[in-house]
Design a protein around this motif. Structure first.
Motif, mmCIF file in Angstrom:
data_model
loop_
_atom_site.group_PDB
_atom_site.id
_atom_site.type_symbol
_atom_site.label_atom_id
_atom_site.label_comp_id
_atom_site.label_asym_id
_atom_site.label_seq_id
_atom_site.Cartn_x
_atom_site.Cartn_y
_atom_site.Cartn_z
ATOM 1 N N SER A 116 50.637 11.331 82.140
ATOM 2 C CA SER A 116 50.125 10.725 80.908
ATOM 3 C C SER A 116 49.282 11.752 80.154
ATOM 4 C CB SER A 116 49.272 9.494 81.210
ATOM 5 O OG SER A 116 50.093 8.386 81.481
ATOM 6 N N ILE A 117 49.160 11.544 78.853
ATOM 7 C CA ILE A 117 48.384 12.453 78.014
ATOM 8 C C ILE A 117 47.030 11.815 77.728
ATOM 9 C CG2 ILE A 117 48.291 13.690 75.802
ATOM 10 C CD1 ILE A 117 51.370 13.669 75.839
ATOM 11 N N SER A 155 42.272 4.464 83.809
ATOM 12 C CA SER A 155 43.091 4.760 84.991
ATOM 13 C C SER A 155 43.800 6.080 84.761
ATOM 14 C CB SER A 155 44.106 3.641 85.225
ATOM 15 O OG SER A 155 44.940 3.503 84.101
ATOM 16 N N PHE A 156 43.981 6.821 85.832
ATOM 17 C CA PHE A 156 44.596 8.142 85.726
ATOM 18 C C PHE A 156 46.008 8.101 86.286
ATOM 19 C CE2 PHE A 156 40.092 8.968 85.462
ATOM 20 C CZ PHE A 156 40.050 9.812 84.364
ATOM 21 N N GLY A 168 36.891 9.216 77.598
ATOM 22 C CA GLY A 168 38.287 9.549 77.828
ATOM 23 C C GLY A 168 39.179 8.400 77.404
ATOM 24 N N ARG A 169 40.359 8.759 76.921
ATOM 25 C CA ARG A 169 41.338 7.729 76.557
ATOM 26 C C ARG A 169 42.745 8.278 76.738
ATOM 27 N NH1 ARG A 169 41.778 7.426 70.011
ATOM 28 N NH2 ARG A 169 41.942 9.653 69.661
ATOM 29 N N ILE A 170 43.659 7.368 77.002
ATOM 30 C CA ILE A 170 45.066 7.730 77.112
ATOM 31 C C ILE A 170 45.647 7.783 75.709
ATOM 32 C CG2 ILE A 170 47.329 6.990 77.966
ATOM 33 C CD1 ILE A 170 45.884 5.604 80.273
ATOM 34 N N VAL A 171 46.380 8.848 75.399
ATOM 35 C CA VAL A 171 47.017 8.983 74.086
ATOM 36 C C VAL A 171 48.512 9.253 74.252
ATOM 37 C CG1 VAL A 171 44.935 9.626 72.782
ATOM 38 C CG2 VAL A 171 46.266 11.403 73.930
ATOM 39 N N ASP A 172 49.127 8.567 75.233
ATOM 40 C CA ASP A 172 50.567 8.717 75.429
ATOM 41 C C ASP A 172 51.287 8.459 74.113
ATOM 42 O OD1 ASP A 172 50.509 9.404 78.081
ATOM 43 O OD2 ASP A 172 50.826 7.371 78.825
ATOM 44 N N GLY A 173 52.320 9.234 73.871
ATOM 45 C CA GLY A 173 53.096 9.064 72.644
ATOM 46 C C GLY A 173 52.688 10.046 71.561
ATOM 47 N N THR A 231 42.752 17.702 74.501
ATOM 48 C CA THR A 231 43.896 16.832 74.734
ATOM 49 C C THR A 231 44.853 17.560 75.668
ATOM 50 O OG1 THR A 231 43.648 15.935 72.507
ATOM 51 C CG2 THR A 231 45.753 15.538 73.597
ATOM 52 N N GLY A 232 45.342 16.848 76.692
ATOM 53 C CA GLY A 232 46.280 17.473 77.615
ATOM 54 C C GLY A 232 46.936 16.451 78.521
#
Length: 122
Positions: A68-69, A63-64, A91-96, A30-31
């Protein structure tokens, strides 16, 4: 050949002295996205002072966005100069996500697993 699960690791743990730093190791990291180059499909994620290059060519429908995390699962490719690149397959976005809390929960999970392993062998 079965696909291995991605071992939960922090970016700081992916260094040459780490047991996770192995050619072909399946990991989940995660990054925060620092950079992304469309032409090469190479991204760089960071967590604290640690960074990791990600080969995103096999990822679809994601989308990159810089800042975003992301959480990514894939296999480590160790270069001759000991630089690691993650060949991402998921891959997945984990914003928040609270990265500090995430690190704490990872430590607790490892502690639990170690205790459980010790109890089951004694």
């Amino acid at each position: 050949m079965a696909i291995k699960h991605g071992e939960l690791v922090t970016l700081e743990e992916l260094n040459p002295s780490s047991p996770f730093f192995k050619q072909g190791a399946s990991v989940r990291v995660t990054g925060k996205l620092q950079e992304y180059t469309v032409e090469t499909a190479i991204a760089v994620v960071a967590d604290g002072n640690a960074t990791l290059k990600i080969d995103t060519q096999h990822l679809r429908d994601i989308s990159f966005r810089i800042g975003s995390i992301y959480q990514l699962i894939g296999e480590l490719l160790i270069q001759p100069d000991n630089e690691a690149i993650l060949q991402a397959r998921v891959g997945r976005i984990v914003d928040g996500i609270d990265l500090s809390l995430y690190h704490q929960s990872l430590q607790l999970l490892r502690q639990f697993q170690a205790d459980h392993l010790n109890n089951s062998t004694s």
